[in-house]
Design a protein around this motif. Structure first.
Motif, PDB file in Angstrom:
ATOM      1  N   VAL A  89       0.361  -1.390   0.076  1.00  0.00           N
ATOM      2  CA  VAL A  89      -0.405  -0.305  -0.501  1.00  0.00           C
ATOM      3  C   VAL A  89       0.588   1.535  -0.119  1.00  0.00           C
ATOM      4  O   VAL A  89       1.749   1.475   0.848  1.00  0.00           O
ATOM      5  CB  VAL A  89      -0.835  -0.065   1.258  1.00  0.00           C
ATOM      6  N   GLY A  90       0.493   2.046  -0.949  1.00  0.00           N
ATOM      7  CA  GLY A  90       2.009   3.145  -1.057  1.00  0.00           C
ATOM      8  C   GLY A  90       2.906   2.669  -1.876  1.00  0.00           C
ATOM      9  O   GLY A  90       3.615   3.709  -1.251  1.00  0.00           O
ATOM     10  N   THR A  91       3.068   2.186  -3.408  1.00  0.00           N
ATOM     11  CA  THR A  91       3.199   1.391  -3.921  1.00  0.00           C
ATOM     12  C   THR A  91       4.301   2.311  -4.206  1.00  0.00           C
ATOM     13  O   THR A  91       5.872   2.591  -4.346  1.00  0.00           O
ATOM     14  CB  THR A  91       2.390   0.880  -4.782  1.00  0.00           C
ATOM     15  N   PRO A 108       8.427 -17.712  -7.414  1.00  0.00           N
ATOM     16  CA  PRO A 108       7.982 -16.979  -8.731  1.00  0.00           C
ATOM     17  C   PRO A 108       5.865 -17.288  -8.638  1.00  0.00           C
ATOM     18  O   PRO A 108       5.738 -16.482  -9.320  1.00  0.00           O
ATOM     19  CB  PRO A 108       8.565 -18.471 -10.319  1.00  0.00           C
ATOM     20  N   GLU A 109       5.769 -18.072  -7.713  1.00  0.00           N
ATOM     21  CA  GLU A 109       4.427 -18.121  -7.453  1.00  0.00           C
ATOM     22  C   GLU A 109       3.487 -16.773  -6.841  1.00  0.00           C
ATOM     23  O   GLU A 109       2.644 -17.279  -6.755  1.00  0.00           O
ATOM     24  CB  GLU A 109       3.868 -19.624  -6.705  1.00  0.00           C
ATOM     25  N   SER A 110       4.797 -15.663  -5.884  1.00  0.00           N
ATOM     26  CA  SER A 110       3.663 -14.922  -5.169  1.00  0.00           C
ATOM     27  C   SER A 110       2.751 -13.998  -5.907  1.00  0.00           C
ATOM     28  O   SER A 110       2.590 -13.804  -7.563  1.00  0.00           O
ATOM     29  CB  SER A 110       5.289 -14.334  -4.881  1.00  0.00           C
ATOM     30  N   ARG A 111       2.024 -14.084  -5.537  1.00  0.00           N
ATOM     31  CA  ARG A 111       0.942 -13.386  -5.812  1.00  0.00           C
ATOM     32  C   ARG A 111       1.135 -11.757  -5.224  1.00  0.00           C
ATOM     33  O   ARG A 111       1.135 -11.956  -4.185  1.00  0.00           O
ATOM     34  CB  ARG A 111       0.090 -13.552  -5.449  1.00  0.00           C
ATOM     35  N   ILE A 112       0.841  -9.921  -5.474  1.00  0.00           N
ATOM     36  CA  ILE A 112       1.258  -9.711  -5.551  1.00  0.00           C
ATOM     37  C   ILE A 112      -0.278  -8.357  -5.485  1.00  0.00           C
ATOM     38  O   ILE A 112      -0.763  -8.198  -6.752  1.00  0.00           O
ATOM     39  CB  ILE A 112       2.511  -8.981  -5.482  1.00  0.00           C
ATOM     40  N   VAL A 113      -0.544  -7.007  -4.659  1.00  0.00           N
ATOM     41  CA  VAL A 113      -1.466  -6.622  -4.756  1.00  0.00           C
ATOM     42  C   VAL A 113      -1.003  -4.999  -4.773  1.00  0.00           C
ATOM     43  O   VAL A 113      -0.776  -4.977  -3.332  1.00  0.00           O
ATOM     44  CB  VAL A 113      -2.908  -6.311  -4.288  1.00  0.00           C
ATOM     45  N   TYR A 114      -0.796  -4.353  -4.941  1.00  0.00           N
ATOM     46  CA  TYR A 114      -0.347  -2.631  -5.473  1.00  0.00           C
ATOM     47  C   TYR A 114      -1.865  -1.840  -4.650  1.00  0.00           C
ATOM     48  O   TYR A 114      -2.559  -1.823  -6.012  1.00  0.00           O
ATOM     49  CB  TYR A 114       0.385  -2.779  -6.436  1.00  0.00           C
ATOM     50  N   VAL A 115      -1.160  -0.688  -4.115  1.00  0.00           N
ATOM     51  CA  VAL A 115      -2.585  -0.023  -4.492  1.00  0.00           C
ATOM     52  C   VAL A 115      -1.941   1.669  -3.931  1.00  0.00           C
ATOM     53  O   VAL A 115      -0.514   1.381  -3.209  1.00  0.00           O
ATOM     54  CB  VAL A 115      -3.091  -0.131  -2.351  1.00  0.00           C
ATOM     55  N   ILE A 140      -4.822  -1.671  -7.441  1.00  0.00           N
ATOM     56  CA  ILE A 140      -6.050  -0.722  -6.558  1.00  0.00           C
ATOM     57  C   ILE A 140      -5.644   0.743  -6.895  1.00  0.00           C
ATOM     58  O   ILE A 140      -5.153   0.584  -6.120  1.00  0.00           O
ATOM     59  CB  ILE A 140      -6.732  -1.453  -5.559  1.00  0.00           C
ATOM     60  N   ASP A 141      -6.419   1.507  -7.291  1.00  0.00           N
ATOM     61  CA  ASP A 141      -6.227   2.821  -7.321  1.00  0.00           C
ATOM     62  C   ASP A 141      -7.518   2.923  -6.280  1.00  0.00           C
ATOM     63  O   ASP A 141      -8.313   3.011  -6.265  1.00  0.00           O
ATOM     64  CB  ASP A 141      -6.995   3.223  -8.425  1.00  0.00           C
ATOM     65  N   ALA A 142      -6.434   3.591  -4.895  1.00  0.00           N
ATOM     66  CA  ALA A 142      -7.281   3.651  -3.221  1.00  0.00           C
ATOM     67  C   ALA A 142      -6.933   4.539  -2.502  1.00  0.00           C
ATOM     68  O   ALA A 142      -5.813   4.315  -2.559  1.00  0.00           O
ATOM     69  CB  ALA A 142      -7.616   2.192  -3.023  1.00  0.00           C
ATOM     70  N   ASP A 143      -7.332   5.290  -1.671  1.00  0.00           N
ATOM     71  CA  ASP A 143      -6.650   6.039  -0.706  1.00  0.00           C
ATOM     72  C   ASP A 143      -6.577   4.553   0.401  1.00  0.00           C
ATOM     73  O   ASP A 143      -7.577   3.876   0.710  1.00  0.00           O
ATOM     74  CB  ASP A 143      -8.208   6.922  -0.404  1.00  0.00           C
ATOM     75  N   ALA A 144      -5.365   5.013   0.615  1.00  0.00           N
ATOM     76  CA  ALA A 144      -5.635   4.209   2.042  1.00  0.00           C
ATOM     77  C   ALA A 144      -6.375   4.028   2.967  1.00  0.00           C
ATOM     78  O   ALA A 144      -6.675   2.658   3.596  1.00  0.00           O
ATOM     79  CB  ALA A 144      -4.215   4.505   2.166  1.00  0.00           C
ATOM     80  N   ARG A 145      -6.848   4.776   3.911  1.00  0.00           N
ATOM     81  CA  ARG A 145      -7.827   5.642   4.059  1.00  0.00           C
ATOM     82  C   ARG A 145      -9.453   4.219   3.803  1.00  0.00           C
ATOM     83  O   ARG A 145      -9.689   4.082   4.843  1.00  0.00           O
ATOM     84  CB  ARG A 145      -8.832   6.520   4.462  1.00  0.00           C
ATOM     85  N   ASP A 146      -9.495   3.664   2.883  1.00  0.00           N
ATOM     86  CA  ASP A 146      -9.981   2.714   2.352  1.00  0.00           C
ATOM     87  C   ASP A 146     -10.273   1.593   2.293  1.00  0.00           C
ATOM     88  O   ASP A 146      -9.670   0.778   1.447  1.00  0.00           O
ATOM     89  CB  ASP A 146     -10.688   3.552   0.966  1.00  0.00           C
TER      90      ASP A 146
END
Ligand SMILES: C[S@@+](CC[C@H](N)C(=O)[O-])C[C@H]1O[C@@H](n2cnc3c(N)ncnc32)[C@H](O)[C@@H]1O
Length: 279
Positions: A89-91, A108-115, A140-146
């Motif tokens: 979060v805050g990539t 290689p099987e790692s799964r990553i979500v960026y925000v 994800i296009d989001a505010d960390a507060r959400d």
């Protein structure tokens, strides 16, 4: 959203849609990229970046040490700790050795979500979405507060009933209200199981950062979003209920340093970093 003087304003963040996109106002993601030696910034970002550098030259070491810390922590998590899921979060803008590159190099099987909530990071998100075939990445296009939106959308890619490394590097300093920042950390950590991790970096005026006071004041008058530093004691509260791993909450350049790095940056920089495990 409400309309104020003809502009749409986000009720939670207080930012207008126009200010989200304004290349004429220095934005943190772009100035951070400038200090890191990247190419994704506008003249307004370079000007503020240079002024802050003039007041606090160590800012460049802070940015670089923070990224180096990210590399070491993600390597430890994907390697020895066996973590396969990361919520970053805050990539920031894509740079060398983004989280998925470090993690997937080892697993290689790692799964990553960026925000992130910066519109230019969204534009460049393609570069963050180049996964190995065995793994996955999402943005994800989001505010960390959400945190509700983040968790809902992260569940497309991550199994939230299995351990996740929640990464909040250099972002809680933009959440000026400490209770609100604590609520973000607690909301995210409550949603992941035992065996999950919290990775955090945060600027401080301790550890030699006193010269940063003037630079932060300048930043808050000329750039967005506004920033705050916190003491080690305040930052330690983000880890309440978690087990902080060795060497504890330290200057992030001193967190399990690689030997060649010592000497490349000052041994101590004014950015705390730590890794903790949810028991
Ligand atoms: C200092 S950069 C850190 C980037 C990266 N985590 C690193 O450590 O190199 C902070 C990032 O947080 C993002 N950011 C700031 N406030 C945010 C918020 N309220 N919600 C989501 N992202 C935010 C900025 O757009 C920027 O990309």
């Amino acid at each position: 959203m409400t309309r104020e003087q003809g502009e749409l304003v986000d009720d939670r963040t207080g930012f207008s849609e126009a200010s989200r996109l304004n290349p004429g106002v220095a934005h943190n993601a772009r100035v951070w990229n400038y200090w890191l030696g990247g190419k994704d910034h506008y003249p307004a970002d370079r000007e503020v970046g240079e002024r802050v550098f003039g007041m606090f030259p160590n800012i460049v070491h802070v940015a670089r040490a923070d990224r180096a810390f990210l590399g070491r922590v993600v390597s430890h998590l994907a390697g020895q700790a066996g973590v396969r899921q990361f919520l970053d979060v805050g990539t920031g803008l894509p740079t060398v050795d983004n989280t998925h590159e470090v993690a997937q190099r080892l697993a290689p099987e790692s799964r990553i979500v960026y925000v992130d909530n910066d519109p230019l990071v969204l534009v460049h998100a393609r570069a963050l979405l180049t996964s190995t075939p065995e793994g996955a990445t999402d943005y994800i296009d989001a505010d960390a507060r959400d945190t509700a939106k983040i968790l809902r959308e992260a569940a497309r890619t991550l199994e939230l009933d299995r351990p996740v490394a929640v990464m909040l590097l250099g972002i809680l300093n933009f959440i000026l209200d400490t209770d609100e920042a604590l609520a973000i950390v607690r909301g995210l950590m409550a949603a992941v199981p035992s065996g999950s991790y919290l990775v955090l970096t945060h600027p401080t005026l301790e550890l030699g950062g006193e010269a940063n006071v003037e630079a932060m004041r300048f930043w808050n008058e000329h750039a967005t979003p506004p920033i705050t530093a916190r003491s080690g004691e305040e930052i330690a509260r983000f880890f309440d209920g978690l087990d902080i791993l060795d060497p504890g909450l330290v200057s992030c350049s001193l967190w399990r340093p690689d030997l060649p790095e010592i000497g490349a940056v000052p041994t101590r920089i004014s950015q705390y970093g730590a890794l903790a495990r949810k028991p």
